[in-house]
Design an enzyme around this catalytic site. Structure first.
Site, PDB file in Angstrom:
ATOM      1  N   TYR A  44       0.848  -1.197   0.000  1.00  0.00           N
ATOM      2  CA  TYR A  44       0.000   0.000   0.000  1.00  0.00           C
ATOM      3  C   TYR A  44       0.884   1.248   0.000  1.00  0.00           C
ATOM      4  CZ  TYR A  44      -4.056   2.776   1.748  1.00  0.00           C
ATOM      5  OH  TYR A  44      -5.070   3.664   1.919  1.00  0.00           O
ATOM      6  N   TYR A  53      -2.042   4.635 -10.041  1.00  0.00           N
ATOM      7  CA  TYR A  53      -3.226   3.905 -10.512  1.00  0.00           C
ATOM      8  C   TYR A  53      -4.500   4.597 -10.050  1.00  0.00           C
ATOM      9  CZ  TYR A  53      -6.652   0.125 -11.068  1.00  0.00           C
ATOM     10  OH  TYR A  53      -7.757  -0.610 -11.397  1.00  0.00           O
TER      11      TYR A  53
END
Lengths: 380, 136
Positions: free
Chosen positions: A278, A326
């Site tokens: 993450y 993204y």
């Protein structure tokens, strides 16, 4: 959990990602959930367990017309979905339910019916952090990094390389928000947000969602999708206040969660073919690589800048482009899990050839929580 | 830097001693009577051993700069750029604060530099513990 007893059989993101002011947050949960159910041929009547964060499982179950026998509203920030996978695996193994839906939806950019987030002035953070002028994650999650830089000699150029490499991955992903190549100079010339962090070292803010469906490995064989088996899981929490993190150069929650997941899976770091960490900010993959044990302390900056995590290299990392390129709705953990599932199914836009084991490692809050899920596409 | 407008703490019964101390110009910490652990933020028990037998004591006010960021966009009550810092108190615990009486630049703000507490009254009830470079 017991390795290889549970599988992910349904997985999908929202139909659209990015800027979607036409739908509210709860409908993003539902859109992702319906896509995941369609993915594996189920309807809401087939779901008997619901887990979510951001909204309550009550809201999601009612909105979708589900009658759960099991509900989990664990909400520890962006890695909540890793914890949901872990809890769902235990619940299914215990016979509490058979088919669990995990949903995420967040109108992070457009703010349509976004669940409010506010720290009370009576809370410890409200009393002992907010008076000093932090304004959200870019000014808090980043505070430990100067200490790390002084301890280990990490440079701003190495920090910038995290963003550069992830943009290379994003360029291969049609759904990525940013695909244009960037250089270290581009990152270091981008607007200063909170020294030493510049704009391109910080995640996006977008709308989107995702959903997963889990069941027992025995039942998984009856589904139309390629099962993705859960090998190991871990979770932990540390502190709701970044100033109270025990050591600014390493996350205790990362270490506890990662070790538990690898112990359960019974695999070595060398067995991992694909890794998601993450990345709300550029230092997260650096902390993650070290705290999971892929490299030694202080080595991750050089590991990334020496291109060990790019396509074709030894450890493909954040292959969807990550939160930096993204998408990042606010609770990004769901998208890390989705990319691991795609890689294990062999359908990722930037597919890692012959990948058999994937690790998705999440953070919640600001080094406040962590969840780790290890998956495999090999049948038990 | 401390103009009206910044979010102010609302003390709770467990933290009132800290804010009473700040108002009186004293930085108050807590120490466990059983295991001697010194801790912050305030709570009526020791987070190290769980003992409810704890005492409030005045800290020296001396600290070193542990880490920080320099924020480039100011919320109400601040002038950009300003550092959001974490300092390590001489007694061990760390706390978030702002660094005053020095330029808000990486050159002026060196990690591990010596600091001392400087209270700044926000209103009649709340004074915030800020830190400045230590003299001498």
């Amino acid at each position: 959990m017991r390795p290889n007893t549970i599988a992910i059989v349904g997985a999908a993101e929202t139909t659209d990602l990015g800027k979607t002011p036409n739908i509210s947050e709860i409908t993003m949960h539902a859109d992702a959930a319906l896509n995941a159910m369609a993915d594996c041929g189920l309807t809401p009547k087939d779901i008997d367990g619901v887990a979510t964060a951001g909204r309550t499982p009550t809201e999601i179950a009612h909105y979708l017309g589900i009658t759960p026998k099991w509900a989990d509203g664990t909400a520890v920030g962006g890695c909540s979905f890793m914890l949901h996978v872990r809890h769902a695996a235990a619940a299914i193994n215990e016979g509490l339910c058979s088919t669990v839906l995990i949903t995420h939806g967040e109108s992070g950019r457009s703010g349509v019916d976004r669940a409010p987030r506010r720290m009370a002035p009576t809370s410890l953070a409200g009393q002992f952090e907010l008076p000093y002028g932090p304004m959200g994650p870019p000014t808090m999650f980043t505070i430990p990094v100067l200490r790390y830089m002084k301890e280990f000699g990490l440079t701003e150029e190495q920090l910038a390389m995290v963003a550069v490499v992830q943009r290379e991955w994003a360029a291969k992903n049609p759904r990525a928000t940013f695909k244009e190549p960037i250089t270290v100079d581009d990152v270091l010339d981008s607007r200063m947000i909170a020294y030493p962090f510049r704009l391109l070292m910080c995640c996006l803010v977008t709308d989107g969602g995702g959903a997963l469906i889990l069941t027992s490995a025995d039942r998984a064989k009856d589904f139309p999708t390629k099962p993705v088996y859960i090998l190991g899981t871990g979770e932990s929490v540390e502190t709701p206040m970044i100033s109270q993190m025990a050591d600014f150069t390493t996350s205790r929650a990362f270490r506890v969660s990662g070790k538990k997941a690898f112990d359960e899976a019974g695999i070595a770091k060398e067995d991992v073919d694909h890794l998601m960490i993450y990345d709300a900010f550029a230092h997260l993959p650096i902390f993650g690589l070290e705290d999971l044990g892929f490299v030694g302390r202080g080595e991750a900056g050089a590991f990334i800048s020496e291109r060990n995590t790019v396509e074709g290299a030894k450890l493909p990392l954040n292959t969807n482009g990550g939160g930096l390129s993204y998408m990042h709705s606010g609770m990004y953990g769901m998208y890390a899990l989705q990319e691991s599932v795609r890689q294990m199914r062999g359908i990722a836009p930037a597919q890692v050839p012959d990948a058999k084991i994937s690790v998705a490692h999440g953070v919640g809050g600001m080094f406040g929580a962590s969840g780790t899920i290890i998956m495999s596409n090999e049948a038990p | 830097m401390a103009e009206p407008g910044r979010p102010l703490p609302q003390p709770t019964p467990e933290t009132q001693h800290f804010w009473d101390g700040a108002k009186a110009g004293e930085l108050r910490l807590q120490r466990c009577d059983d295991c001697a652990h010194v801790y912050f933020p305030p709570r009526p028990f020791c987070p190290e051993c769980g003992s409810r037998s704890v005492s409030v004591f005045p800290a020296s006010g001396r600290a070193t700069l542990y880490s920080y960021v320099i924020h480039h966009r100011a919320p109400p009550g601040f002038e950009a750029p300003y550092a959001i810092a974490v300092v390590e108190l001489e007694e061990g615990p760390r706390m978030m604060t702002n660094i005053v009486d020095t330029p808000q630049t990486p050159e002026a703000l060196q990690l591990d530099m010596a600091l001392e507490v400087a209270f700044e009254a926000m209103n009649d009830e709340i004074s915030l513990p800020l830190f400045r470079p230590a003299e001498g």
